[in-house]
Design an enzyme around this catalytic site. Structure first.
Site, PDB file in Angstrom:
ATOM      1  N   SER A 143       0.861  -1.184   0.000  1.00 10.37           N
ATOM      2  CA  SER A 143       0.000   0.000   0.000  1.00 10.37           C
ATOM      3  C   SER A 143       0.897   1.233   0.000  1.00 10.37           C
ATOM      4  CB  SER A 143      -0.857   0.020   1.275  1.00 10.37           C
ATOM      5  OG  SER A 143      -1.494   1.276   1.441  1.00 10.37           O
ATOM      6  N   TYR A 156      -2.794  -0.675  10.071  1.00  6.20           N
ATOM      7  CA  TYR A 156      -2.759  -1.189   8.690  1.00  6.20           C
ATOM      8  C   TYR A 156      -1.407  -0.871   8.052  1.00  6.20           C
ATOM      9  CZ  TYR A 156      -4.050  -1.448   3.697  1.00  6.20           C
ATOM     10  OH  TYR A 156      -4.092  -1.725   2.346  1.00  6.20           O
TER      11      TYR A 156
HETATM   12  P1  NAP Z   1     -11.126  -6.454  -1.143  1.00 10.54           P
HETATM   13  O1  NAP Z   1     -11.966  -6.089  -2.312  1.00 10.54           O
HETATM   14  O2  NAP Z   1     -11.666  -6.265   0.225  1.00 10.54           O
HETATM   15  O3  NAP Z   1     -10.617  -7.966  -1.318  1.00 10.54           O
HETATM   16  C1  NAP Z   1      -9.837  -8.574  -0.324  1.00 10.54           C
HETATM   17  C2  NAP Z   1      -9.583 -10.026  -0.698  1.00 10.54           C
HETATM   18  O4  NAP Z   1      -8.800 -10.639   0.348  1.00 10.54           O
HETATM   19  C3  NAP Z   1     -10.860 -10.830  -0.865  1.00 10.54           C
HETATM   20  O5  NAP Z   1     -10.741 -11.627  -2.021  1.00 10.54           O
HETATM   21  C4  NAP Z   1     -10.885 -11.698   0.382  1.00 10.54           C
HETATM   22  O6  NAP Z   1     -11.458 -12.949   0.067  1.00 10.54           O
HETATM   23  C5  NAP Z   1      -9.404 -11.878   0.689  1.00 10.54           C
HETATM   24  N1  NAP Z   1      -9.161 -12.195   2.097  1.00 10.54           N
HETATM   25  C6  NAP Z   1      -9.290 -11.372   3.171  1.00 10.54           C
HETATM   26  N2  NAP Z   1      -9.017 -12.042   4.289  1.00 10.54           N
HETATM   27  C7  NAP Z   1      -8.714 -13.317   3.937  1.00 10.54           C
HETATM   28  C8  NAP Z   1      -8.355 -14.484   4.659  1.00 10.54           C
HETATM   29  N3  NAP Z   1      -8.259 -14.507   6.000  1.00 10.54           N
HETATM   30  N4  NAP Z   1      -8.115 -15.628   3.963  1.00 10.54           N
HETATM   31  C9  NAP Z   1      -8.209 -15.639   2.617  1.00 10.54           C
HETATM   32  N5  NAP Z   1      -8.543 -14.564   1.873  1.00 10.54           N
HETATM   33  C10 NAP Z   1      -8.798 -13.421   2.534  1.00 10.54           C
HETATM   34  O7  NAP Z   1      -9.733  -5.662  -1.168  1.00 10.54           O
HETATM   35  P2  NAP Z   1      -8.921  -4.940  -2.366  1.00 10.54           P
HETATM   36  O8  NAP Z   1      -9.208  -3.497  -2.289  1.00 10.54           O
HETATM   37  O9  NAP Z   1      -9.090  -5.663  -3.637  1.00 10.54           O
HETATM   38  O10 NAP Z   1      -7.444  -5.112  -1.786  1.00 10.54           O
HETATM   39  C11 NAP Z   1      -6.544  -6.088  -2.256  1.00 10.54           C
HETATM   40  C12 NAP Z   1      -5.176  -5.806  -1.638  1.00 10.54           C
HETATM   41  O11 NAP Z   1      -4.755  -4.494  -2.017  1.00 10.54           O
HETATM   42  C13 NAP Z   1      -5.164  -5.833  -0.100  1.00 10.54           C
HETATM   43  O12 NAP Z   1      -3.966  -6.401   0.361  1.00 10.54           O
HETATM   44  C14 NAP Z   1      -5.242  -4.361   0.266  1.00 10.54           C
HETATM   45  O13 NAP Z   1      -4.678  -4.104   1.542  1.00 10.54           O
HETATM   46  C15 NAP Z   1      -4.425  -3.750  -0.863  1.00 10.54           C
HETATM   47  N6  NAP Z   1      -4.686  -2.328  -1.119  1.00 10.54           N
HETATM   48  C16 NAP Z   1      -5.957  -1.902  -1.449  1.00 10.54           C
HETATM   49  C17 NAP Z   1      -6.182  -0.540  -1.673  1.00 10.54           C
HETATM   50  C18 NAP Z   1      -7.553   0.017  -2.031  1.00 10.54           C
HETATM   51  O14 NAP Z   1      -7.741   1.247  -1.979  1.00 10.54           O
HETATM   52  N7  NAP Z   1      -8.523  -0.813  -2.411  1.00 10.54           N
HETATM   53  C19 NAP Z   1      -5.108   0.365  -1.561  1.00 10.54           C
HETATM   54  C20 NAP Z   1      -3.848  -0.104  -1.234  1.00 10.54           C
HETATM   55  C21 NAP Z   1      -3.647  -1.464  -1.013  1.00 10.54           C
HETATM   56  P3  NAP Z   1     -12.698 -13.622   0.843  1.00 10.54           P
HETATM   57  O15 NAP Z   1     -13.576 -12.538   1.320  1.00 10.54           O
HETATM   58  O16 NAP Z   1     -13.295 -14.547  -0.178  1.00 10.54           O
HETATM   59  O17 NAP Z   1     -12.015 -14.363   1.922  1.00 10.54           O
END
Ligand code: NAP
Length: 255
Positions: A143, A156
């Site tokens: 991030s 975080y």
């Molecule tokens: P998201 O839409 O909330 O998706 C998160 C994913 O992680 C889901 O597929 C969820 O799957 C999986 N997950 C969470 N806990 C888990 C567990 N205990 N075991 C297995 N799978 C798990 O998030 P996103 O925005 O796409 O984010 C993806 C990555 O990018 C993350 O690491 C996040 O920190 C990072 N990121 C996001 C942003 C942003 O603004 N969106 C910015 C910077 C970094 P299930 O629900 O099916 O378990």
């Protein structure tokens, strides 16, 4: 891009957190680039629907990454499915917003279990197999908050900063085994995680506008913006890149 070559079996990639947002877009982009993709997440119906939507080179394995045997299970499943392991995308993660001084340690540990320890366990399991197979590429989704401070995001940020430090050290330690380890540091990206964050704000519409206004390119990222960077770092075009953190943030951290 790693284009499929005649008579060469497709490379195999694991994408964690493939059931939503950046993971879903990454799974689609890697599939399109010719990979076998082993998708994982906890939601079985969503994951199976995605694998069916992609086609025969995609397989979903449901797993909770906070369980101790999940990483080995996922890596074994990827090898059984694809016959190799070329790429690991450590993408699964959870958000946490809250007051630093009063967040209970139980909550801190839960954030680190998913964002940090699960990524480390996946790196260990996939790295051990890649070492035997002669190399690979590991991409950790961190991030912008791994490198900058924002109030209420300390827990975080720390969980992601640890993965950034891991990325650099692992890159050096695993380079002799032809394993590249890189990070991608997304800025705010329009996914269910981002929508949940804006919904928590006093004025969600104003918060979304404010988020975009602080970004030189004038918009938050789409999940496919991050997926494109993953495909690049996984590919032979990035063969000499290891230990880097690639910001995909519309210029946010350049300001
Ligand atoms: P998201 O839409 O909330 O998706 C998160 C994913 O992680 C889901 O597929 C969820 O799957 C999986 N997950 C969470 N806990 C888990 C567990 N205990 N075991 C297995 N799978 C798990 O998030 P996103 O925005 O796409 O984010 C993806 C990555 O990018 C993350 O690491 C996040 O920190 C990072 N990121 C996001 C942003 C942003 O603004 N969106 C910015 C910077 C970094 P299930 O629900 O099916 O378990």
């Amino acid at each position: 891009m790693t284009a499929p070559r005649e008579n060469v079996p497709p490379p195999t990639a694991i994408v964690t957190g493939a059931t939503s947002g950046i993971g879903d877009a990454t799974a689609r982009a890697l599939y399109e680039a010719g990979y076998n993709v082993l998708l994982t997440g906890r939601s079985l119906p969503t994951g199976e629907a995605l694998a069916a939507d992609l086609g025969p080179r995609a397989r979903f394995v449901a797993a909770d990454l906070t369980s101790s045997d999940s990483a080995q299970h996922i890596v074994r499943a990827a090898y059984a499915f694809g016959g190799g392991l070329d790429v690991l995308v450590n993408n699964a993660g959870i958000d946490h917003t809250g007051d630093l001084l009063t967040t209970p340690m139980e909550t801190v540990r839960a954030v680190f279990e998913t964002n940090t320890f699960a990524s480390l366990a996946m790196l260990q399991a996939a790295g051990a197999l890649m070492k035997k197979l002669g190399g690979g590429s590991i991409i950790n989704i961190t991030s912008r908050l791994a490198s900058i401070g924002v109030p209420s995001m300390s827990i975080y940020a720390a969980s992601k900063g640890a993965v950034l430090a891991l990325t650099r050290s692992a890159a050096v330690e695993l380079a002799p085994h032809n394993i590249r380890v890189n990070a991608i540091a997304p800025g705010m990206t329009r996914t269910p995680l981002f929508e949940a964050w804006t919904a928590e704000q006093d004025d969600p519409a104003e918060a979304a506008q404010r988020a975009a206004a602080g970004i030189p390119l004038g918009r938050v990222a789409e999940a496919r913006d991050v997926a494109g960077a993953v495909v690049y770092l996984a590919s032979d075009a990035a063969a000499y890149l290891t230990g880097i953190s690639l910001p995909v943030d519309g210029g946010y951290t350049a300001t």
